[in-house]
Design a protein around this motif. Structure first.
Motif, mmCIF file in Angstrom:
data_model
loop_
_atom_site.group_PDB
_atom_site.id
_atom_site.type_symbol
_atom_site.label_atom_id
_atom_site.label_comp_id
_atom_site.label_asym_id
_atom_site.label_seq_id
_atom_site.Cartn_x
_atom_site.Cartn_y
_atom_site.Cartn_z
ATOM 1 N N VAL A 409 -24.742 29.693 6.217
ATOM 2 C CA VAL A 409 -23.872 29.313 5.831
ATOM 3 C C VAL A 409 -24.451 29.540 4.077
ATOM 4 O O VAL A 409 -25.415 29.128 3.899
ATOM 5 N N VAL A 410 -23.509 29.696 3.350
ATOM 6 C CA VAL A 410 -24.346 30.060 2.256
ATOM 7 C C VAL A 410 -23.475 29.273 0.802
ATOM 8 O O VAL A 410 -23.998 28.661 -0.004
ATOM 9 N N GLU A 411 -22.319 28.432 0.837
ATOM 10 C CA GLU A 411 -20.981 27.715 0.404
ATOM 11 C C GLU A 411 -20.945 26.802 1.820
ATOM 12 O O GLU A 411 -20.414 27.053 1.985
ATOM 13 N N VAL A 412 -20.137 25.236 0.651
ATOM 14 C CA VAL A 412 -19.686 24.551 1.507
ATOM 15 C C VAL A 412 -18.908 23.716 0.318
ATOM 16 O O VAL A 412 -19.520 23.301 -0.459
ATOM 17 N N ASN A 413 -17.254 24.049 0.511
ATOM 18 C CA ASN A 413 -16.464 24.185 -0.681
ATOM 19 C C ASN A 413 -17.319 24.066 -1.703
ATOM 20 O O ASN A 413 -16.970 23.359 -2.951
ATOM 21 N N GLY A 414 -17.693 25.067 -1.942
ATOM 22 C CA GLY A 414 -17.902 26.088 -3.706
ATOM 23 C C GLY A 414 -19.033 25.304 -3.849
ATOM 24 O O GLY A 414 -19.123 26.030 -4.973
ATOM 25 N N VAL A 415 -19.786 24.948 -2.884
ATOM 26 C CA VAL A 415 -21.842 24.690 -3.630
ATOM 27 C C VAL A 415 -22.454 25.014 -3.161
ATOM 28 O O VAL A 415 -22.871 25.143 -1.015
ATOM 29 N N ASN A 416 -22.786 26.413 -3.521
ATOM 30 C CA ASN A 416 -23.819 27.155 -3.032
ATOM 31 C C ASN A 416 -25.512 26.553 -2.168
ATOM 32 O O ASN A 416 -25.608 25.798 -3.116
ATOM 33 N N VAL A 417 -25.750 26.416 -0.722
ATOM 34 C CA VAL A 417 -26.641 25.406 -0.081
ATOM 35 C C VAL A 417 -27.561 26.651 0.572
ATOM 36 O O VAL A 417 -28.170 26.497 1.798
ATOM 37 N N GLU A 418 -27.906 28.031 0.201
ATOM 38 C CA GLU A 418 -28.272 28.678 0.898
ATOM 39 C C GLU A 418 -30.708 28.061 0.568
ATOM 40 O O GLU A 418 -31.202 28.130 1.634
ATOM 41 N N ASN A 419 -30.830 27.275 -0.076
ATOM 42 C CA ASN A 419 -32.304 26.597 -0.353
ATOM 43 C C ASN A 419 -31.281 24.321 -0.238
ATOM 44 O O ASN A 419 -32.259 24.487 -0.778
ATOM 45 N N SER A 420 -31.105 24.351 0.182
ATOM 46 C CA SER A 420 -30.777 23.118 0.128
ATOM 47 C C SER A 420 -31.290 22.460 1.660
ATOM 48 O O SER A 420 -31.896 23.423 2.629
ATOM 49 N N MET A 421 -31.448 20.808 1.504
ATOM 50 C CA MET A 421 -31.971 21.246 2.208
ATOM 51 C C MET A 421 -30.970 20.509 3.956
ATOM 52 O O MET A 421 -30.041 20.381 3.157
ATOM 53 N N HIS A 422 -31.633 20.434 5.084
ATOM 54 C CA HIS A 422 -29.915 20.272 5.796
ATOM 55 C C HIS A 422 -29.706 19.374 5.645
ATOM 56 O O HIS A 422 -28.195 18.882 5.425
ATOM 57 N N GLU A 423 -30.238 17.729 5.768
ATOM 58 C CA GLU A 423 -29.095 16.674 5.339
ATOM 59 C C GLU A 423 -28.248 17.021 4.143
ATOM 60 O O GLU A 423 -27.160 16.134 3.945
ATOM 61 N N ASP A 424 -28.814 17.366 3.542
ATOM 62 C CA ASP A 424 -27.716 17.322 2.120
ATOM 63 C C ASP A 424 -26.604 17.656 2.530
ATOM 64 O O ASP A 424 -25.798 18.304 1.714
ATOM 65 N N VAL A 425 -27.040 18.953 3.252
ATOM 66 C CA VAL A 425 -25.396 19.992 4.091
ATOM 67 C C VAL A 425 -24.465 19.083 4.851
ATOM 68 O O VAL A 425 -23.813 19.016 4.327
#
Length: 526
Positions: A409-425
Motif C-alpha cells: 500500500v503506497v497511498e490511501v485516498n491520496g495520502v502517502n502511507v509508506e512510512n506511516s504507523m499501522h494504526e494510522d493507516v
C-alpha cells in the motif's frame, strides 16, 4: 470469543549467531514450545520465557502447522524474525475455552485488521557527510541524565536531511559505542572522525523501550531507512540462456563481484551493475562462501532468484558503521521469497515475458464497501516498514477492484502511507466511508521503482479513474523523466560459470531430548 493478547517479540541476530532457544513439540503438550533458552541470548534478552507458545511467525498463523514447517519459517526469516507468543497458562486457558487463536480479532486492539498495532521501537542509523556549513547540529548533556543528546538540529541541514532529530541520544559513532563519554570527549570524538559520521541514535520512545527490556541498543536492532545510499535487490526470472551475467572474484578485493552483463538480459533489466558486490542470495549471506558455492546457491534457486548487491559508495558507507547490508533486506522483504527450491533447468521462451512487457507500474484500485466490508486484511509486521494486503476475499470488493495478496500500500485516498504507523493507516481506511481508493504496487514493481528513485504516484498509473468517479485529491507532483534505463535491475550466471559444489545448511536440527522417546518430541535449535 475474545482471546488473550499475544506478546509480539522481534529477534535480530548477526551472521553465524542463533536466536538462543529450542523450538519443540512435546508428547502430551499442545503447541510449539520455547525451551532451553540460552542465558543472555537474543531470545532471553528479548523477553521470551520457557514454555511460551509461538502463535505466529512473521504474521503467519502457525499453531496448526507441523513442527518442521514452523522451524523452517523461522530459519528462512534471515537475520530477523517477529514472533507472536502466548505464555503457557494463557495458551492452555485459551485452548480450554475453545478460543480461535487464528482469528485476527483474538487479542487485537484493531479487530478488522491483521498484524500489530505499531512497529517495534528501533534505533536508527544516520549517515552525515559534512558540508561547508558543518553538520548542522549541537550537543547537550543534562545533569543527572545519562547520555549526550542532539539539539539545535538545523532545518534543511546535513543532520536534518540524514534523519537526526532533536532529543535523539547518541549510542555509537562510526561503530564505536560512546555512551560513557563525557560531553567534552564526545565533541573531540566527532571532531576526530573527520567529515563523515555514522551515528547510531535512539529517540525518546526507543530509549524507553530498550531500557524497559534491559537491552543495549545496537546496529542489529536499528532501521536503515534513513541512510542515503541503499543496497539494491535484483529480482530475476531466468531465461533459457540464463540470467545473463558473469560472477567473478577479485584477488585484490575480497568478495564476489558482478562482471560482464549481457545487454537486454534479466540481469540488466534487474538493475545489476558491473563491479557490484554480491552480498546475499535470496536473503542468505554469502561472504564466507567460495565462488563455486555461490554459483551453486544461485543455481539451486531454480528459475527465480533475488540478489542483494552493493555499489562501491554504498559499501563504504555501510562499512563505516559496521552495518550488515542484510538489515536492508530485512526491512524491505522481512524474509526470503518463497521460491520453489527446484524447478526445471530451462523454461520455454514464451513463458518469460520480454523486458518491455514487464509491468513495473502501480495500480489505483477503487473499492466500494459491501455488507461484508472491503474484503481484505491489512498487514503490518512489527519491525518491518510498510503495510501490505493479505487475505483478499474472492469475489469481494477488494478482489473486484484488482487488489492481490502482498500488494504494498503506497497511498490511501491520496495520502502517502509508506512510512506511516499501522494504526494510522487503519484509521484512514476506516474514515474513508463506503468508497476507498488505494494506490498499490506488487512487490517486484515496488522494488523496481524504489531502486530507480522514482516516486510511486498516480502519474505512473496507465489508466486514471474516469471522470464519473470521484477521484481522491492526489497532490500535484513534478513528473520525473525516466532517463535511467541502464540503471538497476536483476541477474543470472551463465552456464559456463556453474561449477556445482555441495554446501551445508547454516542451521541444522539437533537431536531430540535424550529423556524422551524420539517419537515423543521434536526439537529444533534456533
Amino acid at each position: 470469543m475474545a482471546g488473550p493478547k499475544p506478546r509480539i517479540i522481534t529477534l535480530s541476530k548477526r551472521e553465524g549467531q542463533g536466536y538462543g532457544f529450542y523450538l519443540r513439540v512435546e508428547h502430551g503438550e499442545e503447541g510449539h514450545l520455547i525451551r532451553a533458552l540460552e542465558m543472555g541470548g537474543v531470545a532471553e534478552l528479548a523477553g521470551l520465557k520457557d514454555g511460551d507458545r509461538i502463535i505466529r511467525v512473521n504474521g503467519n498463523f502457525v499453531d496448526s502447522m507441523e513442527h518442521s514447517q514452523v522451524a523452517d519459517l523461522v530459519r528462512k526469516s534471515g537475520m530477523s524474525v517477529t514472533l507472536h507468543v502466548l505464555g503457557e497458562e494463557a495458551y492452555k486457558s485459551a485452548k480450554a475455552k475453545g478460543v480461535n487463536l487464528a482469528d485476527p480479532q483474538s487479542g487485537q486492539t484493531q479487530p478488522t485488521m491483521n498484524g500489530v498495532s505499531a512497529p517495534a521501537a528501533k534505533a536508527k542509523l544516520c549517515y552525515l557527510h559534512k558540508s561547508s556549513s558543518g553538520f548542522g547540529f549541537s550537543l547537550k548533556s543534562t545533569k543527572d541524565t545519562h547520555g549526550i543528546f542532539m539539539t539545535e538540529v538545523l532545518s534543511g541541514g546535513v543532520a536534518d536531511q540524514a534523519g537526526v532529530e532533536r532529543g535523539d541520544r547518541i549510542v555509537e559513532i562510526n561503530s564505536e559505542n560512546v555512551e560513557r563519554l563525557s560531553h567534552d570527549q564526545m565533541v573531540q570524538k566527532i571532531k576526530a572522525a573527520g567529515d563523515k559520521l555514522m551515528f547510531l541514535l535512539v529517540d525518546e520512545d526507543a530509549d524507553k523501550f530498550f531500557k524497559s527490556k534491559g537491552i543495549r541498543p545496537s546496529v542489529a536492532n536499528a532501521t536503515v531507512r534513513h541512510l542515503q545510499h541503499k543496497p539494491r535487490i535484483a529480482d530475476m526470472t531466468k531465461r533459457p540462456d540464463g540470467y545473463g551475467f558473469m560472477l567473478k572474484e577479485d584477488p585484490k578485493h575480497p568478495g564476489h563481484y558482478v562482471g560482464e552483463i549481457d545487454k537486454g538480459s534479466p540481469a540488466e533489466q534487474a538493475g545489476l551493475k558491473k563491479k557490484d558486490r554480491l552480498v546475499a542470495v535470496n536473503g542468505q549471506e554469502i561472504d564466507n562462501c567460495s565462488h563455486e558455492q555461490v554459483v551453486e546457491k544461485i543455481a539451486q534457486q531454480g528459475n527465480k532468484c533475488s540478489l542483494l548487491v552493493l555499489d562501491a559508495e554504498t559499501e563504504k558507507m555501510y562499512k563505516l558503521g559496521d552495518v550488515s547490508p542484510l538489515l536492508y533486506w530485512e526491512e524491505m522483504r522481512g524474509s526470503p521469497p518463497g521460491y520453489p527450491e527446484h524447478e526445471a533447468e530451462a523454461i520455454p521462451a514464451l513463458a518469460v515475458p520480454a523486458p518491455a512487457d514487464v509491468d513495473h507500474k502501480p495500480k489505483l484500485c477503487r473499492l466500494e464497501r459491501t455488507a461484508a466490508g472491503f474484503g481484505f486484511h491489512l498487514n503490518g509486521i512489527q519491525g518491518i516498514q510498510g503495510q501490505y494486503i493479505k487475505e483478499v476475499v474472492k469475489g469481494g470488493a477488494a478482489d473486484k477492484a484488482g487488489l492481490e495478496d502482498d500488494d504494498i500500500v503506497v497511498e490511501v485516498n491520496g495520502v502517502n502511507v509508506e512510512n506511516s504507523m499501522h494504526e494510522d493507516v487503519v484509521d484512514l481506511i476506516r474514515k474513508s466511508g463506503n468508497t476507498l481508493f488505494l494506490l498499490v504496487a506488487d512487490r517486484m514493481a515496488y522494488e523496481h521503482l524504489k531502486a530507480r528513485g522514482i516516486p510511486i504516484t498516480l502519474q505512473l498509473v496507465n489508466k486514471e479513474p474516469s471522470n464519473d468517479d470521484p477521484a481522491p485529491a492526489y497532490p500535484e507532483e513534478d513528473e520525473r523523466k525516466d532517463t535511467e534505463s541502464d540503471n538497476e535491475r536483476p541477474a543470472t550466471p551463465p552456464a559456463e560459470t556453474r561449477s556445482r559444489s555441495s554446501s551445508s545448511s547454516s542451521s541444522s536440527s539437533s537431536s531430540s531430548s535424550a529423556s524422551a522417546p524420539a517419537s515423543a518430541s521434536e526439537d529444533e535449535r534456533l
